[in-house]
Each structure stands twice: as C-alpha cells, then as structure tokens.
Design a protein around this motif. Sequence first.
Motif, mmCIF file in Angstrom:
data_model
loop_
_atom_site.group_PDB
_atom_site.id
_atom_site.type_symbol
_atom_site.label_atom_id
_atom_site.label_comp_id
_atom_site.label_asym_id
_atom_site.label_seq_id
_atom_site.Cartn_x
_atom_site.Cartn_y
_atom_site.Cartn_z
ATOM 1 N N LEU A 176 2.316 7.211 -6.807
ATOM 2 C CA LEU A 176 1.595 7.934 -7.123
ATOM 3 C C LEU A 176 2.095 9.238 -6.852
ATOM 4 O O LEU A 176 1.816 10.373 -7.682
ATOM 5 C CB LEU A 176 0.112 7.709 -6.581
ATOM 6 N N SER A 194 0.970 -1.177 -0.041
ATOM 7 C CA SER A 194 -0.111 -0.176 -0.187
ATOM 8 C C SER A 194 0.716 1.335 -0.062
ATOM 9 O O SER A 194 0.625 2.226 -0.923
ATOM 10 C CB SER A 194 -1.037 0.104 1.384
ATOM 11 N N LEU A 240 -0.721 0.294 -10.324
ATOM 12 C CA LEU A 240 -1.684 -0.976 -10.585
ATOM 13 C C LEU A 240 -0.910 -2.288 -10.532
ATOM 14 O O LEU A 240 -1.719 -3.189 -9.889
ATOM 15 C CB LEU A 240 -2.354 -0.683 -12.222
ATOM 16 N N GLU A 299 1.299 5.063 -12.944
ATOM 17 C CA GLU A 299 0.155 4.353 -12.928
ATOM 18 C C GLU A 299 0.392 2.791 -13.211
ATOM 19 O O GLU A 299 -0.005 1.815 -12.427
ATOM 20 C CB GLU A 299 -0.790 4.752 -13.967
ATOM 21 N N LEU A 323 2.592 1.845 -3.293
ATOM 22 C CA LEU A 323 1.434 2.532 -4.355
ATOM 23 C C LEU A 323 1.376 3.893 -4.018
ATOM 24 O O LEU A 323 1.419 4.443 -5.048
ATOM 25 C CB LEU A 323 0.264 1.483 -3.911
ATOM 26 N N LEU A 324 1.052 4.356 -2.786
ATOM 27 C CA LEU A 324 0.934 5.754 -2.665
ATOM 28 C C LEU A 324 2.264 6.430 -3.068
ATOM 29 O O LEU A 324 1.944 7.413 -3.811
ATOM 30 C CB LEU A 324 0.748 5.824 -1.153
#
Lengths: 517, 488, 185, 636, 100
Positions: free
Chosen positions: B31, B24, B116, B112, B27-28
């Motif tokens: 981004l 997680s 993903l 992205e 992922l952040l």
Amino acid sequence: MTFPWLTWLVFFPLIGAALVALLPATAHRAVRLWATVVALAELAFSLPLWWRLVPAQPGWQFEERHRWIPGLGASYHLGADGISALLVLLTTVLTAIAVIGAWTAVDKRPREFFALLLVLEAGMLGTFLSLDLLLFYVFWEAMLVPMYLLIGVWGGQRRVYAAVKFFLYTMAGSVLMLVAILWLYFLQRNATGIVTFDLDAFYRLPIAPATQMWLFLAFALAFAIKVPMFPFHTWLPDAHVEAPTAGSVILAAVLLKMGTYGFLRFAIPLFPNASHTAAPWVVTLAIIGILYGALVAMVQPDLKKLVAYSSVSHLGFCMLGLYAMNVQGFAGSLMQMLNHGVSTGALFLLVGVIYERRHTRAIADFGGLWKPLPVFASVFLVVMLSSIGLPGTNGFVGEFLVLLGAFRTNWAWAAWAASGVILSALYMLWMFQRVMFGPVTHAENEKLSDLSGRERLVFAPLLLLIVWMGVAPQPFLDRMTPALERTLELSQMRAVMSANVKPQALETAPADVEGAR
Amino acid sequence: MNVFAAPHLLPVDWFALGAVMALSAGLLVLLLLELLPARPGSSRGAIVSLLTLAAAGASVFRARGAARSLFGGMFVHDGFTVFFTLLFLSIAALAVLWSWDYVKRTRINQAEYYALLLSSTLGMILMAASNDLITIFLGLELMSLALYVMVGFRRSQLESNEAALKYFLLGAFASGFLLYGIALLYGATGTTNLTRMAAFVADSPLGANPLLVIGGLLLLVGLAFKVSAVPFHMWTPDAYEGAPTTVTAFMSAGAKAAGFAALLRVVLHALAGVHAHWGTLLSVIAVLTMTVGNVSALLQVNLKRMLAYSSIAHAGYVLVAVVAGGPQGASAALFYLAVYSVMNLGAFGVLTLLGRGHDERVNVSDLNGLGFRHPLLGIALTLFMLSLGGIPPTAGFMGKVYLFGVALRAGLVPLVIIGVLNSVVSVFYYLRVTVALYMDEPKSEPTQVNWAAPAVVALLASLALTLWWGVAAHDLLMQAQRSVVGLL
Amino acid sequence: MTPFLFLGFAALLVASALMVVIHRNPVTSALFLVLAFCSLAGIYLLLGAEFVGMVQIIVYAGAIMVLFLFVIMYLNLSHDVESGVQIAMRRALGWVIGALVVAEGLLLAGRRWFPGPDAHPIAPLHPGNTQAVGEALYTRYLFPFEITSILLLVAMVGVIVIGRGRGAAAPPAAPPPDLTRGGGS
Amino acid sequence: MTLPLLWIVPALPLAAVALNLLLGDRLGRRGTAWLACGAVGAAFLFALRAVVTLASLPESARVLVENAYTWMRVGEFRADVSFMLDPLSAVMVLVVTGVGFLIHVYSTGYMAHDASFRRFFLYLNLFMFAMLTLVLADNFLLMFVGWEGVGLCSYLLIGFWYERPAAGEAGKKAFVVNRIGDFGFLLGMFMLFAWCGSLNYERVFAAAPHVFPLGGAVITTATLLLFLGATGKSAQIPLYVWLPDAMEGPTPVSALIHAATMVTAGVYMLARCHVLFQLAPTTLEVVAVIGAATALFAATIGIAQNDIKRVLAYSTVSQLGYMFMACGVGAFTAGIFHLMTHAFFKALLFLGAGSVIHALSDEQDLRRMGGLSSRLPWTHATMLVATIAIAGIPPFAGFFSKDEILSAAFANGHPGVWLVGVVGAVITAFYMFRLYILCFRGPSRLSHEAEHHLHESPRSMIAPLVVLAALSIVGGWVGPPMQEGGHAFERWLRPVFASGAEAPHALPAGTEWALIAVSIVAAVAGIVVAFRLYLQKPESGTALQERFAPLQRMWLHKYWVDEFYDAIVVRPLAALAGWCWRFWDSVIVDGAVNGVGYTLEGVSALLRLFQTGFVGTYALFFALGVAALLLHFLRH
Amino acid sequence: MIPLSWSLTLSAVLFGIGIIGVLVRRNALVIFMSIELMLNAANLVFVAFSRALDSVDGQVFVFFVMTVAAAEVAVGLAIIVNLFRLRETVFVDEINLLKG
C-alpha cells in the motif's frame, strides 16, 4: 536376471512415444519410420518372454519389486508367467503390425497418432505385467486415455459419441473394482496387519464366501464390461465402427483380452468360492453372448460392425472356457484369446484395407471383389476360416479345447456353445459370399488395386501365426499349461481355505482411533 | 504497557508467527509503495507479493518442526498449521503468477489487488492456525472481506459487481449464523478455546445440551457456506463466474481449503465428542454436495461455471473424509485438499490465458481445436481435467484412492460407492473439455491465447505437481499423516 | 424492577425490529433499526455490560446507521414497490421458513439445557466493567485485537477500490452489458 | 515305424499345394497339370506300396501306425497327428488316390480352357490332402481335421466359378449344412473322450465294450451324434439338401468329391466306428431306416429331374442310402464294397456326363440332348457300361455289391429294408436308363450351335473314362456271392470287422439264389419300362405323366424340402437375428445405457432451474437447509 | 436478576426476525440491515452468557463483532452503491445476469 527387463519393456514405448512426439509435425515419413522402428524394437525386446520363460518353474519370472508408495503399502511389482508372457507377446506383435498397417491410413496428425499408439502399448503391457493391485488399476485405467483419444480424434462420423461412451462405460465398471480392491486391502490389513496391495499376499488371504461374492461382483463387472460379456457389450460396436483401423485392431486384439485376463488372474483365483457359485450365471451370459453375437453379426450391414459382434461371440467362448474351471477350458480360453487377437486383428486390418480404397464399409457396396482383388480375397478367406475355427487354423484349437473343457463340466454348456460354431460359419460365409462372390456389382470396384507390398508384409506374419498355431499349437500350450494348472490349483486351494471363514466388517476397532489420538 | 513485558503472556516464537507478520508487513509495503508512482506496466506489485510469500514460507518452513501455542492458545503452530500455511502460501504464489499478466491485461489496479490477495491469504492462515473460535471468526471475516472486494474488483462490469453483491450478502448472512453458533457454543461450554471445548465436551454427557447442538449446527452451517456444501452452495457458480478469473482460481482453491481447515479443527477436534452423532447428517450433506455438484455441471457450457460446480462436487468428496473422521479422515482431507488446490488452480489458471480482453466468459466451445494449436496448453488442461476426474496417473486419482480408502475403512460403504459413481459422472463433463480441445474444429476464428512467462511458470508448476503426486504420492501422504497428529 | 425494564426494552426491541423488516420505506426501516439498537443497548446495561452498551450506541446507532442513512439518502430510495404474485409468494415463504427456524430453535432449546462452567474465574465482573474489558482486550485478546486492525485496513482498501469513481480502473470502452446472456447453455 | 511312410501319402498333395502357391503362375498350365497329377499319382503309388506292405503282414497284425508329432496335449487330453493303415483304410486310400488320380488327369482336359486353371488344381490337391488325412487318421480329432478339410474344399470347389451367384450360394449351403453335421460329430467326440479318456481309435474301441453297456443311453446318444455328422457329410436325410445344389461346381469336382470320395466319408466313419455302433442297436436301426428311406426318396426325385448332373446327384444320394442301409443292417463289409464299386461307376457317370456337357458346350438339360451315341462313341460306350453297372446287371460291379447289401438286409432280419431296397433298385434302373436314353438315344434335340460345336472329348478325358469303365466291370468280381467263408473282399476286411461280430449270411443257398433273381428281375424291369416309355412310345410316357401329374410335380419340386427348410429354419432364424439387432440390441440394451445418460441430463436441467440467479432464492434454500438440519436434531 | 432464558429467547426472536428480513425483502439495503439484526442477536447471546458465566470474555467478543460489522457495512455499502451506479437499482430480484 539383473537387467530390469519388464520395466524396460513397459517404459520403452513411452520413451519411443516421446521421441516420436518430438519430431517435427510435418515430417510424416520420419514419424512413420521411427514409430515402426520403436514398435519392432519393442517386439524384439519382448521375445525373451518366449525364449527364456521356464514354463514349469512356479512363481513369477522376470520378477521386479520396488517400493512405490510405502505409506499405502503399494509396491511396484512386475512379473510374468506363461499366461501374461503370451499376452505380452500378442500385444507387441499386434502393435507392431498395427503401426505398420497404419502407415498410409493416417494422414491427419500422424505424429500424435503414432505417439499415442505407443503410449497405449505401454499401458497395455503394464496391465498384463503388474502384480500389485493398485499398480494394475493405474495401468488399467490410464490406458483408457490414449485409446479414447485414438477413437475420438482419428475416428469416423460419430467418433466423439463412441469415444466418450467407451471411456465412461469402461470406467463405470472399473471404479467399483477399485472399491473392491481397497476392500481387499483392508481385509488383508485387518486379518494379518500387513499393509499391501501385492497380489501374492492376497493369494494367501482367506476370504469369507459371503464377502467374496460382493468383491467378485465388483471385479466381474469391470472385467465383463471390458470383455465384453453379453449385456455390457454395446460400447464395443460403436467403438469399433468409429475407431481408426489401428485402433480397432488394438482394441479387439488386446484390450478385450484384459477383461478375460482379469478373470483368469484375479477374479477366479481370488474369489474361487464366489466364482464357483456364479459360474452358471457367467456361463449362461457367455453362451448367450456366443449365440447372440453371432445372430446379430449375421444381419449387420457394416463390415466392421459384423466383425465387432463376432468378437462378442468369440469372447463368449473365452469366458465359457474360463468358467469350465478345468485345465482344458483354461488352455482353450487362453488359446482363444490369442487366436481372437490374431484373427480379428487381421479381419479389422482387412476391412481397413478395403475401407482405405473405397471409403465405405457397407457390405452392400461390394460384391464380386474376388475378381479385382484375388490376393486380398484369398487372405480374407484364410483369416475368415481361422475365425470360424476350421481345423488346421488356430481358431479350431481354441474352440475345441474350450468346448471340450466345457463338456467335461456340463455337457449342456458345450452343446449350446457348439451350436454357435454353426452360426459363426453362417454369418461369416454369408458375408464372404456377398462381398467376394458373384459378379462385380459396383463399377468403382472394378479397378481397385490389390494388396500392396507393405500390406502383404503386414498380413504375412498373421497368416503365419494362424497356420502355426493351428498346426503346431503345442509350443504355446506348453508355455501356458503349467501356469494355468497352478492357477487352477491355487483357486481350488483357496476355495477350501476360505470355505468356512466368517465375514467381518471393515470398521477399525475403536482401539485404533484411540491409538491415533 | 508492562503488559507486553509480561513474558508469560507472549511466549512468542517469531518464526512460528513469521507468516502472519510477513504478510501483514508485505500488505503495508504494497500500500505504501503506491505513494511512489510506478512506471506503466511495472510488475512491482507482483514481485513484492511473491517476495512476501517467499519470506512467509521460509519462516514457517524454518519452524516446521516446532509445536507452539501462542497468545494463550489462540494461535497454535502445529503440523496442521504448517501444512495449511504452506498450502495457502503456495496457492497465493500460484495465483500471483497467474495474475501477473492478467491484471495488466484487464487494467486492474495492482497494489490494491495484491494487497487484498495477501490479506485474504492471511485470513486463511489465521483460520487454519487459530485454536479459538473468535480468531477463526476474525480470520474468516478477513478472508471473506478481501474476497468480496476481489470478486467485485472489476466494478465496471455488471457480472463482477453482481457476483460481489451475491457473495457478500449471502456471506454476511452466513457469518450471522456462524456467529450465533459461536455465541451458543461459548455459552454451552464456557469457552471459545477449541482445546478446552474439546476437553469439556469429552467429559460431559453430550448430544443432550441443545445449546451445544444448535451452536455446533450453526457453526457448521457457517463453515459449510465457505466450503460451498449443498444446500449452502448456491452462491458458488455465480460468484465464480462473475469474479475475475484469477480471483476465481484463488478463492476456489484457497477459500475452500481454509473453510475445511477450520471445519476440521472444529468438527474433528473441538466437537470430536459429538462427531459420532453427526455422522448421518454429514453423510447426507456429503452425498448431496457430490451429486448436486456433478449433476449440475453436466450441462454447463460455460467453463468457469462448470468448474465452479465441479469444485462443489470436490467439496463433497472432502466431506466424505470429514465424515470418516479420525486421524485417517483428517489426513485424507489434507491430502485431497492439497491435490485439489493444485489441479484446480491449474485448470482455472489456463482459463485466465483464454479470457478475451474484458469478456470473462469462456465457453467450452472456445477451446475448439486449441489442443493441437497449443500443445502445452492442451496437454496441461487435459491432465488437469483427468486429474479432477480422478484418472490415473494423476494426483486426483491418488487423492481419491486414499480418501475413499479411508472412508471404506470407516465402514462408509454406501458413501464410497456413491462417491466413485459420482466421479464417473464427473468424468463426463471433464471429457467434454478434451473433446473440445482435440476433437472439434473451431467454428469461428480460434480463441487466441495470451501467453506470458509467469503464467507458463505457474502452468508448469501445477502440471509437475499434478503428475508428481500422481506417480509418487508417498511424500505428500506422509506429510498429511504427520500433520494431523497434533490436531487429534 | 429490572425485569420489567428488561421486558419493556425487549418489547421495544422486537417491535422496532419487526418494523425494520415490515416497513416499506428504507429510511423508516433504518430509523427503526436505530431504535432497535438503542433498546438493545439498554438491555446490555441491564445485563451489566456498560461498556458494550455504550459502544453499541456509539458505533452502531452512531456510526453504522448514519452510514446506512447516508447511503439511502444518496441513492434517494423511495418506497419499495413490493407487489406481484412472485414477490408475494417469496414473502410468504420467507415468513414461513423464518418462523420455522426460530420455532425449531426454541423447541430445541426448550429441552433441558444448561450453560457451560465458569470459564475464567481470573476475570471476575467487578464494578468497573470497562476496565475489565480493557484489560482482557489488551492482554488475552491482544492477538485478535491486532487482527481487527488489519481487518479494518482491508475494509478501507476495499471501499476505496470499489467506491473509487469511474476512471483508472474502468476500461476505455467497457462493452455494454448483454442482459440476455445467462450462465448456462 | 518309418518304412512304409504313411504320412507321405497325404504329404505329397500338400506339397503340391505349397509348390503351386509358391511358384504361382510361373508354373504355366502344363506345369501345373503335371505337378498336380504327378503328386496324386505318386501318392497312389506310395499308397499302393503301403498296402502291399500291409498285406504282407499276418492277418492278425494287419495295422500300420505312424506318429508324426503331438498336436495338442493339455492335461490328460492328448491328440497326435498320427496315421494308421489297416485293411479298411487301405481300401479307402486306394480308391481315393486311384479315382482321384484319374479325375485329375481328366480335369487337365476338362478345365483346359478355364481362366483359373491353377486355382482349380490348387483346391483339388488340397482336397486330396484333406481326404487322405481323413482316411488315414488314427484318431477322431485328426479325422475331424480331414472331415472339415474336405468340407472346406468342397465349399471352395462348388463356389469355384464365383461369378455365378448360384455357385456361391450352393457353396455356402454345403458348408453350413455340413457344419450342422460336424456339430454332431464334435459332440460325439466329446462324449467318447469323456467316457473313454482318449480319442485314439485303438483306445476308444478297446475301452468301449467295457465302459458302454450294450444299448446303453450314452453310447446310443454318442453314436446318433456321430451318425448326424455322417448324414451331413454323406447327404442323407435330413441333411442331404446340399448335394444336388453342389452340382454348381465343375463336373470333375462332382465326380471326385460329390460321388466318389468325400460323400462316402460318412460311410467310412460308420464302418470305422462299427464297434461303437454295434453296441447301440437302436442307432443301427435308425441308420438302416434312414438309409433305406434316403435310397427310395432320392431315387423317386431322380425320376423327374431334367438336369443330367442333378439326376446323377440324386442317384448318388440314393446309392449312399444303400451303403448306410448296409451298415444299418450290420453288413459293414457290404457297405464298403458298395462304396468301392459305386466310386468306380458313379465317378465314371459323372465324368461321362462331364464329357457330354463339354461336348455340348455346357448344355446340361436332358431335354436338349439325345442321339449322341453315334457322335460321342467313347463317351457313349463308357456311360452305357456305368449305367448297366449301377442298374445292377451282372456281371457288372454294381450288381455284386448291391445284391450283397440286399441279401444281407434280408438275412439280418430287415425284410422291410430289403423290400425298399428292391423297389429302389427298380427305380434306379429306370431313371438311370431314362437318363441314358434321353441323352444318347432317340432323335437329337440339340440346339443348332450345340450341334455345330459338337465334338468328342480329348484323349486326356477319354482315357480315364476307359479305365473307370474297366473297373466298373471287373470291380465287383472281388466279391462274388456264394463263397465259402466269405469272398476275397470280405476276407481282406475281416481283421477290421472281426472284432464286431459280422453277421454271417446264414442263408440257405436257395433263398440266396432267389434273392439274386429278384434283384436282377427288378433291374431288368426298370430298364424295360424305361425303354418303353422313353424310346419306343414316348407318347405313352407323356400320357403316364399326365396320369400321375401330381406325383410328377412333387418329384420335380423334390418334395418341396428346400422350401420346407427355408420356412422352418432359415426365415425364422433371419427374423430372430433381425429382432435381436434392431429391437433388443439397439432399443433395450443400448437404450438402457443411453437412458442413464439422458436421465442424468434431465436431472441436471432440473437442478439448473433452482439456480435462478436471485439472491432471494439462494437465501431461501440456505434457510431451508438450516431448518432441515435443526429438524434432524429435533427428531431425537 | 434476569433469567438467562429470557435473554436467549429474546435473542432467538431477534435472530429470527433478522432471517425473515433477509428472506422477505428485496431491497439490498434492508436485507443488509436485517443481517445487522442477526449479528446483534448474536451479541445479545454473548452478553447474556458473559453475565451467566460471570466472565468478561463475552463482552470482548461483542466488541470484536462490532468491529467486524463496521468493516462489513463499509464494504457492503460500497458494493451496493456501485451496484446502483451500474444498474440504477438496489432490488436483488432485478439482478440475475448470472444464473443456471
């Protein structure tokens, strides 16, 4: 002996192959040279199996056993006895000869070619020497790949078809054998609680005759395709015709023997009752193979195809000898394996020699070759005679013992098979007559060059073997007989042992699952 | 907020949960990094994801011994979880390596993409780790949503978009069934927690309760879709072909494995009691899956499609293990999934090197003559094909031996025989690849190969594993057997 | 009186659902879908799930369907032309199979069936259903709750990726789609 | 025992072969000739020495055995390479080495101008080796080695002039036909081993009376199989067809292999196994009948042949028939006796014919000869001797042996056989003198250049002729009839045949004389007719030919036997083979294999139709799947 | 009180209608709507059972399902819009580049 001789024997060719593969692609001379050196060295390494083997000593010799996949109970178990030792020697000799024979034949990517040849050798040796069923299967199957590539890359017109057919056909047979091996494995586990793929353990395991039949069928199919026995033989002509000379030599001389070896080492001792029940059928197929192969060979327009079908006929003799189920038959069969390796290997080399010169294999394109190629013709003559089993050549010893053994089991078998002897003389001599005798019919054959020094070097040992094994086969027989007798006793003992065992299912007892929960 | 203080609610072992949190976080980060403009052709996306995966892997590995049950038994950290988590992480890592150069070549915007990729990995991990139908559902949706997008990532391309649409519509359709199944199971057993469900099923006269039957059935359908079992497989070839090749590689390995992870937990754990009644059903599905997959692949000339069908077939093999059931069955499935993931990633990965610019399509004939021109590629692809076909001495062979052995032990003789014969059929089209590689000459100019360091690393890694597990399968075997002990 | 309300809502629900499926005009379908959702919300209320009922109206009828309508309008889809034997056949098949599935399900469920035991006595449905849901959500279901957050994040990213106007992602010269090219040989 | 060195006898020719191979053309023609002849000559001397040693032994112990080494030993089966000399093999070995030596010498002259001189002697020596192995072997297997070895050499030598297609064809025919015989021999051996547990002569013959009941089925089968082998090797009905064609080979070969030695191997084998054969009266009957039939049959064909060598070939077949006739009636001694004499005069005939052919620069057709008596005095003289000998005029060798056979046949109660034998004798005398006359007497019918090149043969060729001529005269004197207790030859062989009860000619002297008279009259009659028809009034001869035109044609075409075999055996076999390959192998067996592949591909194509690419279809199948699953549970 | 069977039957019918919608329509949007119907049918089951079992869990599930549905709708619509951009159609039976 402390030195892991067999391991070295099996893996040295791989090392050699790597070495050859690492040479620069353009260094053709170096490639040939090193390949030859490796092959000859391997031959030298295999000689102890001749000198230091003690035929009379029961059990495996040069034995090695290490843990491999303890989880599955598979072990790395190599060992030799009179049977495998001789076949190993056959392999190393023929590979060396094939390598030397392929010097000029292969001009396209020789590096890869020779490397694959050596890999193939490793696979074959592994197959003959492994005493763990899983290990055996690994070698047995893995060895398809190099052969497949040899045929497919360096072969003739329809090479892809032939290669794929060879691969699929052989594999289709062997996967069922894998299932059977696993079945055995679980039988063992249920019966004794021991988890192992070791051959010795299976030799001690009684199996219900009913079960035996199924397992035997699975094994037999795999081996019968490899041999090849009558209805399963059609891959052979294609493979032989398309394969490069060296490929054909190895294929005929060694690969086919794996089938018969499989019968001798696995199918018969492991499933004696089933073998005994199936013997009439197997023998019928073998005899059909003998006559049929000879008949079909007779009308072949292509030299290689003719030799290929003759192999079908000869291997029929091997099977007949095995299923005569007596020591003469066994010995004859094993002799016949060696003979076929030598003679047919030589025949393919000879066809290769002439193909190299004329780029055709059609019998019709030749005739009267004796005049331009006297030496070639004479060598061809001797090899042909050994192939039709003339006394004094190796071929006779094998055939005679096979027929003798067969006769002692059932005279009719011998009678039928012996008529194959007539046919073999017929097609071979007819071919020889059309190729060698008569006036030179094609102008381009006039100025063919006779055997070169290297080629003579290639054939000399083969001719030597042909005569030696024909005139004084006793050294060979002495080495194989004790092992064969042991195999015979083993199978008889197991037959008694398993005679009245009840078949049992493989499903694990429910307690088993509970335990795991 | 005293809720969070309550210790009995959160007996959290942070390392056990480490993978989830690391992913997680990664992922952040990915981004957020987009806020800083990257210099053209930078690989920071890939690097960050690799670091994330490494961190996740490290934390899980550190806690591999521990057996924890978190969040009231929704998230369990047992051998099974560890095995699959590590598997998914390595799959993702390989996928990243393959994508490294690929995404630059095909101008996929990286942040992205990798985000993903990580999130769908997270979804997979959740599917494997969760002991509760709800979390399984959420994990599955997480994975699927990410994959829908990734499949359609190259949205300017008709194929890519079409693939995404098909995958999405059918996927949503399938999750409808899945959800309905969950609902019914919840109704029938009064819980969504697998362990309680198992307990309930165990001590109730079952097979009888239609709710349970239908529920389990629909749940099975939903998962069967994810593992692309016949007759729920039809999206597979299209999605695989249309998707960017790296995505195909990733999903062919990861999504399938995740689907099976969930399937194993549900069928062999929660519904173990009913499993007996489902033997024939599952067998039929397994047979169909193997056969249809292999036979359909026979005539394919498009490599991606061919491999897609082959992946269907492999799902069939794993299903055989599921049918066998019991700890052996589960461990065999694990073993085979690990092996399959490696070799399949390798095979698809090689294709990523071949894609010509934007044309995703790679025909078998495009390989003509590559074997000798690029020895490494040739050898690698050949070995992957042999392994997929189950020829020794490769991992695929060991996988099949173990799997079919287990099935045989469970008395599934016909199934096993069909299976091995299928593997023969499969060899036919796997051989076609080697034929192209070594035995055919290129008609037009030879396909050029876009080598890149990361790709080579990935290639060598998969190659090494394929061979290593082929000759020395022991460790993996032990691992697989130990991992299922907690499960059953 | 509740049962009658239930039946009423049920009838409405089924009818509007059917209309969604049958009606040619996507807009109409969408509107009927809204209606269906509302009636479903009513049923939720009757089943004592106030919170869910409300959320149903707000999220589904409110947010999701609006999105649908927006898209339909944006693409300004008119009537679907649904004619041609192939389509007709597919429709027929669809009806048959769909009906088959339902029928089988009902038949199967027609046998003696029973719901599972009361799983969580600790969370009784006392009045103030919303509170109960909230508690459960933030205690026992905290983990899935967190996952949904990531889920939504992913959805956002996905929408951005796919929905972003042609530009950065598009290759300078995308090859024209070659429609003749099928998958197989 | 090492002293008599039996093994050196076959070893010498073998050594010559080896040297010939090793030294190759370095030897030169002269060297080659010396090597070859020297080896055989030495072999003859060693053989002589061995025989002398044998003779020195007391009659009861007249057998020398010498074991070289063990060839194969598997389980209870054992075969040694060991040699045995007893009176029987002594006769054979002397004949073989002696006649062989002469023919070698002759060949040096005959082949002097041939391109592959060396190869010829290579083969010839190889043949000597094989033949001696056959004769000296002390077990069946080793005998079989020689048996097939001589077959091989005959194959090679018949096909010696390989450019001639006919030669290759004939060689192949000879080998294959012989293989058919060997097939019988092989099975016979198996039976003997299976019942007697050994292949060694001594053991087998010792065991035979105990294991085989007299006239039992087993022994009958076994002996019949052995006899099949003999018919192959010794060109008897039904397997005689290869011998006439074998005349494609060089004439010395015909003399050595196809007259003197190899073809008599069958007779030798029968004599060797007489113990077994006497246990199977049925077989003996068959042997006698076959022998008689062959004798007559071949003789009749001989009448009509025009190729000088073919005439001789058929006469050989016919004479071999006599030998088998002898064995069949139990007179093995007589058979061997005739074998020996026949070796002399038939070799002489062939060599003489060779000399003629040589002189006429390879002309073989009798119709283009004539009147050579003056031009080739030596040849003519020797040929005349041989012709008389074979015709059976006393005191020439042929008379004694043939007469002994006939009287034995009569004595042992086979009057039919005897009659056939007499008729055969008439015909023999007739066609042999026909040959003689057409060749040497009457007007010359030579072609011009033949006339031109005409010359008597060199000394190296004449010398052997003379020696053989001498032998053809005196050769028979070892066995004059009417001896008390059997004549010398018989006494010499008694140790061998004593075991088998040799039927004594219990004939009163009167009958004996009568028989002799009959056979002499027969011979003379044949000769007279020949002279009348071919010399004094040929026109009556042609007239006669017109009268019996069909008969003539039948004989000319050898009773169409070759055509018959071709239609019965060869063509069907070829057809079968073709069918096996083109239909059965390619279509059925391989078709099945490929069929599997095609089927799968068909199914694959079908499955791909379902993959329409429409989401709708996929959803339909999806739903169908669900329906199916539900249905499954609905069923129970 | 409302018998559980009623709600279940209702949900089954609703689910069936959803399936049928997916099978018979060719407009991607409508298909998608039908899928939403199916999800709602599931929700109904949850609610019904949460009632029958007297447990709040069912309703919590519904909440999650709605979230998921929302996410799906977002992505799905994006894909469909993109499809329309590329192909000027939303009819699924006009889309079969990938087949065989």
